[in-house]
Design an enzyme around this catalytic site. Structure first.
Site, PDB file in Angstrom:
ATOM      1  N   GLU A   1      38.035  42.315  53.966  1.00 55.68           N
ATOM      2  CA  GLU A   1      38.563  42.663  52.652  1.00 55.68           C
ATOM      3  C   GLU A   1      37.045  43.211  51.631  1.00 55.68           C
ATOM      4  O   GLU A   1      37.592  43.920  50.715  1.00 55.68           O
ATOM      5  CB  GLU A   1      39.242  41.532  51.730  1.00 55.68           C
ATOM      6  CG  GLU A   1      38.456  40.292  51.435  1.00 55.68           C
ATOM      7  CD  GLU A   1      37.747  39.338  52.176  1.00 55.68           C
ATOM      8  OE1 GLU A   1      37.134  38.473  51.692  1.00 55.68           O
ATOM      9  OE2 GLU A   1      37.751  39.700  53.465  1.00 55.68           O
TER      10      GLU A   1
ATOM     11  N   CYS B   1      37.294  33.758  56.682  1.00 57.01           N
ATOM     12  CA  CYS B   1      36.091  32.589  56.686  1.00 57.01           C
ATOM     13  C   CYS B   1      36.597  31.245  56.412  1.00 57.01           C
ATOM     14  O   CYS B   1      37.122  30.818  57.224  1.00 57.01           O
ATOM     15  CB  CYS B   1      35.183  33.362  55.481  1.00 57.01           C
ATOM     16  SG  CYS B   1      33.658  32.422  55.178  1.00 57.01           S
TER      17      CYS B   1
ATOM     18  N   HIS C   1      34.301  39.229  56.660  1.00 55.34           N
ATOM     19  CA  HIS C   1      35.175  39.589  55.562  1.00 55.34           C
ATOM     20  C   HIS C   1      35.602  41.035  55.620  1.00 55.34           C
ATOM     21  O   HIS C   1      34.971  41.973  54.815  1.00 55.34           O
ATOM     22  CB  HIS C   1      34.476  39.276  54.145  1.00 55.34           C
ATOM     23  CG  HIS C   1      34.234  37.748  54.000  1.00 55.34           C
ATOM     24  ND1 HIS C   1      35.118  37.073  52.977  1.00 55.34           N
ATOM     25  CD2 HIS C   1      33.465  36.955  54.552  1.00 55.34           C
ATOM     26  CE1 HIS C   1      34.834  35.782  52.873  1.00 55.34           C
ATOM     27  NE2 HIS C   1      33.645  35.809  53.701  1.00 55.34           N
TER      28      HIS C   1
END
Length: 223
Positions: A196, A85, A194
């Site tokens: 994660e 990002c 994302h």
């Protein structure tokens, strides 16, 4: 393996990135924007957020922070680097990846779970995926539309450097549905969604983002 996770003023997702490294079996190492060394890490994650408040352009100031001088030099020697990002924006601003991320089509902030098509499994960060596989990870950005000139796009396509494409509809107007790209050597990868936030189904839409972090541990171990 030790994986550095950088924090800039305004970074939001460094804790999540560090957790993903731990889930994958690595040791996260905190790196500060003012550091001038990488503390012997074997890879680096540049996480998401709003570094320096997105002043000037998203990622423009962070790309010139002291830590990024060390990252750029180490990437030139083959250090794997992942930008997520705002981290993707920083890598483009730093010249580690081509193109730019600009305001979404329609000028709206997009926040949703997003399906991604894996277009390349030949990078340090995607070797645990298969080409054609689809993964589900969150997307949350207002300046996530990938743009580049025609020659750059042709080069990315021709060299197999498009790593992820948006599946099931383009959420932000990115050219060629591009969600993530890689450097020529496949060691530097940037993507807007994302991974994660998709490492455990108890805390996200899936665990399908974990493959980026397990991939780099295997890549470094094999180097």
């Amino acid at each position: 393996m030790r994986v550095g996770v950088i924090t800039f003023p305004g970074t939001l997702d460094d804790v999540d990135a560090a957790r993903a490294v731990r889930y994958a079996g690595g040791e996260p190492v905190a790196l500060w924007h003012a550091d001038t060394g990488l503390r012997g890490v074997g890879a680096v994650v540049v996480p998401g957020g709003f570094s320096y408040g997105d002043y000037l352009r998203a990622g423009a100031i962070a790309a010139r922070a002291p830590i990024m001088t060390s990252v750029i030099e180490a990437a030139g020697r083959g250090l794997p680097v992942l930008g997520i990002c705002n981290g993707f924006q920083i890598l483009c601003e730093a010249g580690l990846l081509p193109g730019a991320l600009v305001r979404n089509a329609g000028l709206h902030f997009v926040c949703r779970d997003q399906r991604l098509h894996v277009a390349s499994a030949d990078t340090a960060w995607t070797r645990d995926y298969a080409v054609g596989q689809e993964i589900l990870v969150p997307l949350k950005s207002g300046e996530g539309r990938f743009v580049a000139d025609a020659d750059t796009l042709a080069r990315l396509e021709g060299e197999g450097r498009v790593v992820f494409r948006y599946a099931g509809g383009n959420p932000n107007g990115s050219l060629a549905d591009i969600a993530g790209i890689a450097s020529v050597d496949g060691r530097v990868v940037g993507l807007m969604p994302h991974p994660e936030h998709a490492i455990d189904p108890l805390f996200g839409p899936s665990e399908e983002g974990l493959g980026l972090f397990t991939s780099v541990l295997r890549a470094v171990a094999a180097a």
